[in-house]
Design a protein around this motif. Sequence first.
Motif, PDB file in Angstrom:
ATOM      1  N   UNK A  86      35.945  44.061  44.734  1.00 14.48           N
ATOM      2  CA  UNK A  86      35.475  42.672  44.806  1.00 14.48           C
ATOM      3  C   UNK A  86      34.472  42.405  43.687  1.00 14.48           C
ATOM      4  N   UNK A  87      33.528  43.316  43.517  1.00 14.51           N
ATOM      5  CA  UNK A  87      32.495  43.138  42.502  1.00 14.51           C
ATOM      6  C   UNK A  87      33.006  43.407  41.090  1.00 14.51           C
ATOM      7  N   UNK A  88      33.976  44.309  40.948  1.00  9.59           N
ATOM      8  CA  UNK A  88      34.436  44.678  39.611  1.00  9.59           C
ATOM      9  C   UNK A  88      35.655  43.896  39.141  1.00  9.59           C
ATOM     10  N   UNK A  89      36.417  43.307  40.096  1.00 10.95           N
ATOM     11  CA  UNK A  89      37.653  42.618  39.690  1.00 10.95           C
ATOM     12  C   UNK A  89      37.999  41.421  40.568  1.00 10.95           C
ATOM     13  N   UNK A  90      37.033  40.887  41.292  1.00 11.42           N
ATOM     14  CA  UNK A  90      37.288  39.681  42.076  1.00 11.42           C
ATOM     15  C   UNK A  90      37.808  39.897  43.468  1.00 11.42           C
ATOM     16  N   UNK A  95      43.080  35.998  44.884  1.00  9.30           N
ATOM     17  CA  UNK A  95      44.407  35.372  44.939  1.00  9.30           C
ATOM     18  C   UNK A  95      44.290  33.852  44.873  1.00  9.30           C
ATOM     19  N   UNK A  96      43.132  33.329  45.260  1.00  7.04           N
ATOM     20  CA  UNK A  96      42.905  31.884  45.147  1.00  7.04           C
ATOM     21  C   UNK A  96      42.982  31.413  43.693  1.00  7.04           C
ATOM     22  N   UNK A 240      44.651  44.045  45.364  1.00  3.05           N
ATOM     23  CA  UNK A 240      43.230  44.364  45.452  1.00  3.05           C
ATOM     24  C   UNK A 240      42.415  43.840  44.268  1.00  3.05           C
ATOM     25  N   UNK A 241      43.000  43.840  43.089  1.00  5.33           N
ATOM     26  CA  UNK A 241      42.238  43.516  41.879  1.00  5.33           C
ATOM     27  C   UNK A 241      42.901  42.371  41.127  1.00  5.33           C
ATOM     28  N   UNK A 242      43.179  41.298  41.826  1.00  3.69           N
ATOM     29  CA  UNK A 242      43.952  40.191  41.261  1.00  3.69           C
ATOM     30  C   UNK A 242      43.314  39.578  40.022  1.00  3.69           C
ATOM     31  N   UNK A 243      41.975  39.563  39.954  1.00  3.52           N
ATOM     32  CA  UNK A 243      41.305  38.903  38.837  1.00  3.52           C
ATOM     33  C   UNK A 243      40.947  39.854  37.702  1.00  3.52           C
TER      34      UNK A 243
END
Length: 250
Positions: A86-90, A95-96, A240-243
């Motif tokens: 979450x902190x490293x890749x959103x 997915x939003x 997990x790392x969508x962004x």
Amino acid sequence: MAIPSLAVWKLTSCDGCQLTLLDCEDELLALAGVVHISHFTEASSVDEPGPYDVSIVEGSVTTTEEYMRIRRIRAMSGVLVTVGVCATAGGIQALRNFADVDEFRSVVYAQPQHIATLATSTPVSQHVKVDYELHGCPIDRGQLIEVLTAFLAGREPNLPNTTVCTECKRRGLTCVMVANGTPCLGPVTHAGCGAICPAYKRGCFGCFGPVRDPNVAALVPQLREHGMDEDDITRVFRTFTAAAPEWRSR
């Protein structure tokens, strides 16, 4: 010499990476003897003002308040460590970024007008300087202890930038792509999980995020060859790392 201060912060996340720190148990007890925990809501009601020698941040930036908050945390922290996807890749909430957040809000909440959120979920590094990133969903506790130990010892932490494939080799595992034709993101995914999924004959799902400079272009044809269509490929890179910038083009 003053005892270093440690603060642990939560943005938008599930708390799993903070729980990983609490799960360190014996190591955490030893750590508590050499650092002063100034803020860690998951573990204590203590809430002392900064500055802080080290801040650990879990979670992505998904609201205006979090954007302002992470800037304040950065200004108060000597070293800033982000933990978890979450902190490293959103995070999976990123997915939003590929849809209409207002539509999601109207479907999920009975009174969406009361929900304040940004249109995107982004990693902390997109907004402030980050000193160290620990990947994973959740993180590997050994890597977290390594970062904190290195800080206390005045050295750089040993955080290898290798792929899940190297962990398979160290464990003596047979490659699931080569042997079984199973699609796997191991060649482009950051090490740290210990190759859990391949150990059970499953392909890597990429929960530790992209390794530095991943050769995604070379992997995609292999995923197609092993039965994944374009929708499957896009979907597997948006979990997990969508962004993650390295995977965002998928």
